[in-house]
Design an enzyme around this catalytic site. Structure first.
Site, short mmCIF file in Angstrom:
data_model
loop_
_atom_site.label_atom_id
_atom_site.label_comp_id
_atom_site.label_asym_id
_atom_site.label_seq_id
_atom_site.Cartn_x
_atom_site.Cartn_y
_atom_site.Cartn_z
N GLY A 26 0.78 -1.23 0.00
CA GLY A 26 0.00 0.00 0.00
C GLY A 26 0.81 1.28 0.00
O GLY A 26 0.30 2.34 0.39
N SER A 27 2.06 1.23 -0.48
CA SER A 27 2.84 2.48 -0.48
C SER A 27 2.28 3.49 -1.50
O SER A 27 2.33 4.70 -1.26
CB SER A 27 4.32 2.20 -0.75
OG SER A 27 4.52 1.72 -2.05
N ASN A 28 1.71 3.00 -2.58
CA ASN A 28 1.08 3.94 -3.53
C ASN A 28 -0.18 4.55 -2.92
O ASN A 28 -0.46 5.74 -3.12
CB ASN A 28 0.76 3.24 -4.85
CG ASN A 28 1.97 3.19 -5.77
OD1 ASN A 28 2.40 4.20 -6.30
ND2 ASN A 28 2.55 2.01 -5.93
N ARG A 74 -13.66 -16.32 -11.48
CA ARG A 74 -13.31 -14.89 -11.56
C ARG A 74 -14.57 -14.04 -11.64
O ARG A 74 -14.65 -12.96 -11.05
CB ARG A 74 -12.48 -14.63 -12.82
CG ARG A 74 -11.03 -14.98 -12.66
CD ARG A 74 -10.19 -14.42 -13.79
NE ARG A 74 -8.92 -15.12 -13.83
CZ ARG A 74 -7.91 -14.90 -13.00
NH1 ARG A 74 -7.99 -13.97 -12.08
NH2 ARG A 74 -6.80 -15.61 -13.09
N ILE A 91 -6.39 -10.57 -11.94
CA ILE A 91 -6.78 -10.27 -13.32
C ILE A 91 -8.29 -10.02 -13.30
O ILE A 91 -9.04 -10.80 -12.71
CB ILE A 91 -6.42 -11.44 -14.25
CG1 ILE A 91 -4.90 -11.54 -14.35
CG2 ILE A 91 -7.06 -11.27 -15.62
CD1 ILE A 91 -4.39 -12.73 -15.12
N ASN A 101 -4.58 2.26 -13.38
CA ASN A 101 -3.61 1.31 -12.80
C ASN A 101 -2.22 1.91 -12.91
O ASN A 101 -1.95 2.74 -13.78
CB ASN A 101 -3.67 0.00 -13.60
CG ASN A 101 -2.72 -1.06 -13.07
OD1 ASN A 101 -2.60 -1.25 -11.85
ND2 ASN A 101 -2.02 -1.74 -13.96
N HIS A 130 1.68 0.41 -13.39
CA HIS A 130 2.43 -0.81 -13.69
C HIS A 130 3.92 -0.47 -13.69
O HIS A 130 4.31 0.56 -14.28
CB HIS A 130 2.01 -1.37 -15.07
CG HIS A 130 2.71 -2.64 -15.40
ND1 HIS A 130 2.41 -3.84 -14.79
CD2 HIS A 130 3.71 -2.91 -16.27
CE1 HIS A 130 3.20 -4.78 -15.27
NE2 HIS A 130 4.00 -4.25 -16.17
N THR A 138 -8.10 -1.31 -19.39
CA THR A 138 -9.00 -1.97 -20.35
C THR A 138 -8.99 -3.46 -20.01
O THR A 138 -8.25 -3.90 -19.13
CB THR A 138 -8.53 -1.74 -21.79
OG1 THR A 138 -7.22 -2.31 -21.92
CG2 THR A 138 -8.50 -0.27 -22.16
N GLU A 184 7.02 5.95 -8.82
CA GLU A 184 5.56 5.71 -8.82
C GLU A 184 4.88 6.63 -7.82
O GLU A 184 3.77 7.12 -8.06
CB GLU A 184 5.24 4.26 -8.43
CG GLU A 184 5.59 3.25 -9.49
CD GLU A 184 5.27 1.82 -9.04
OE1 GLU A 184 4.30 1.61 -8.29
OE2 GLU A 184 6.02 0.91 -9.44
C1 GRF Z 1 3.88 -1.40 -7.39
O1 GRF Z 1 5.16 -1.72 -7.83
C2 GRF Z 1 2.97 -1.26 -8.57
O2 GRF Z 1 3.60 -0.78 -9.72
C3 GRF Z 1 2.52 -2.65 -8.80
O3 GRF Z 1 2.38 -3.21 -7.52
C4 GRF Z 1 3.24 -2.52 -6.61
C5 GRF Z 1 2.39 -2.02 -5.49
O4 GRF Z 1 3.15 -1.50 -4.44
N1 GRF Z 1 1.30 -2.68 -9.60
P1 GRF Z 1 2.43 -0.83 -3.20
O5 GRF Z 1 1.49 -1.88 -2.61
O6 GRF Z 1 1.69 0.37 -3.65
O7 GRF Z 1 3.52 -0.50 -2.23
#
Ligand code: GRF
Length: 208
Positions: free
Chosen positions: A12-14, A65, A92, A107, A109, A141, A174
């Site tokens: 969850g760092s993002n 799914r 997915i 998203n 990536h 998408t 990111e």
């Molecule tokens: C990140 O590297 C992101 O690009 C990928 O999953 C990771 C998530 O990291 N999709 P965090 O949980 O946000 O720390």
């Protein structure tokens, strides 16, 4: 206020970077819910500690799914989301789910898409001898790690890098890139023309 719902599976760092930016930059939007497919995701604890509602939909409880996505959609929609943010959500997603949120699901990536979709991106970038790697924020998408690109950040690949050092360098970017792209989205500063996304104030959609 627009409602943002974040989906995650782990650290969850993002999420943290997004919550901090939304508050510091006074977005006309707030993270109202965090949903995970794993009850032990660290991101859930961060959300709870910051007064954000959380929910868990464990994928292991579902036979398909479709069944998982349908329950996930119901849980998300209780938050009346304007934007759905995938932040390390390791599932997915089915076409009906993605189409339900078309134009409002994004998203991040950890590669310079369209290079290296899917898992093990850093391993593949190193094996290919890439000199640059990075991260991509894109509209989602039905095709995995595909969709109109909102912004990209590039980082160097250094000679002594391994997967961990490269991943850490990309992740740091990111945390700048994702909030920036989301800030544009919630402020109505993105225009989508087919596969091409333009920031309407002309701000650079790349970071180096
Ligand atoms: C990140 O590297 C992101 O690009 C990928 O999953 C990771 C998530 O990291 N999709 P965090 O949980 O946000 O720390």
């Amino acid at each position: 206020m627009k409602n943002i719902v974040v989906l995650l599976s782990g650290r969850g760092s993002n999420l943290e970077a997004i919550v901090r930016a939304a508050r510091a930059e006074r977005w006309p939007a707030q993270v109202v819910g965090v949903v995970s497919n794993r009850a032990d995701a660290a991101g859930l604890a961060f959300a709870a500690a910051h007064g954000i509602a959380t929910a868990v939909v464990e994928h292991t409880r579902f036979v398909s799914r479709q069944a998982f996505d349908s329950e996930l959609q119901q849980v998300i929609d209780r938050f009346a989301p304007d934007v759905v943010v995938l932040a390390g959500f390791m599932r997915i997603l089915t076409r009906p789910f993605v189409e339900h949120y078309a134009g409002r699901i994004v998203n991040v990536h950890p590669s310079l898409l369209p290079a290296f979709p899917g898992l093990h991106t850093h391993r593949m970038a190193l094996a290919a001898g890439c000199k640059l790697s990075g991260a991509t924020v894109h509209f989602v998408t039905a095709e995995l790690d595909h969709g109109p690109i909102i912004a990209q950040a590039a980082v160097p690949v250094l000679p002594d890098d391994d997967e961990a050092t490269l991943a850490a360098r990309v992740l740091q970017r990111e945390h700048v890139l994702y909030p920036r792209a989301l800030g544009w989205l919630v402020n109505g500063l993105l225009q989508v023309n087919g596969g091409c996304v333009t920031q309407t104030l002309g701000e650079p959609q790349w970071l180096c």
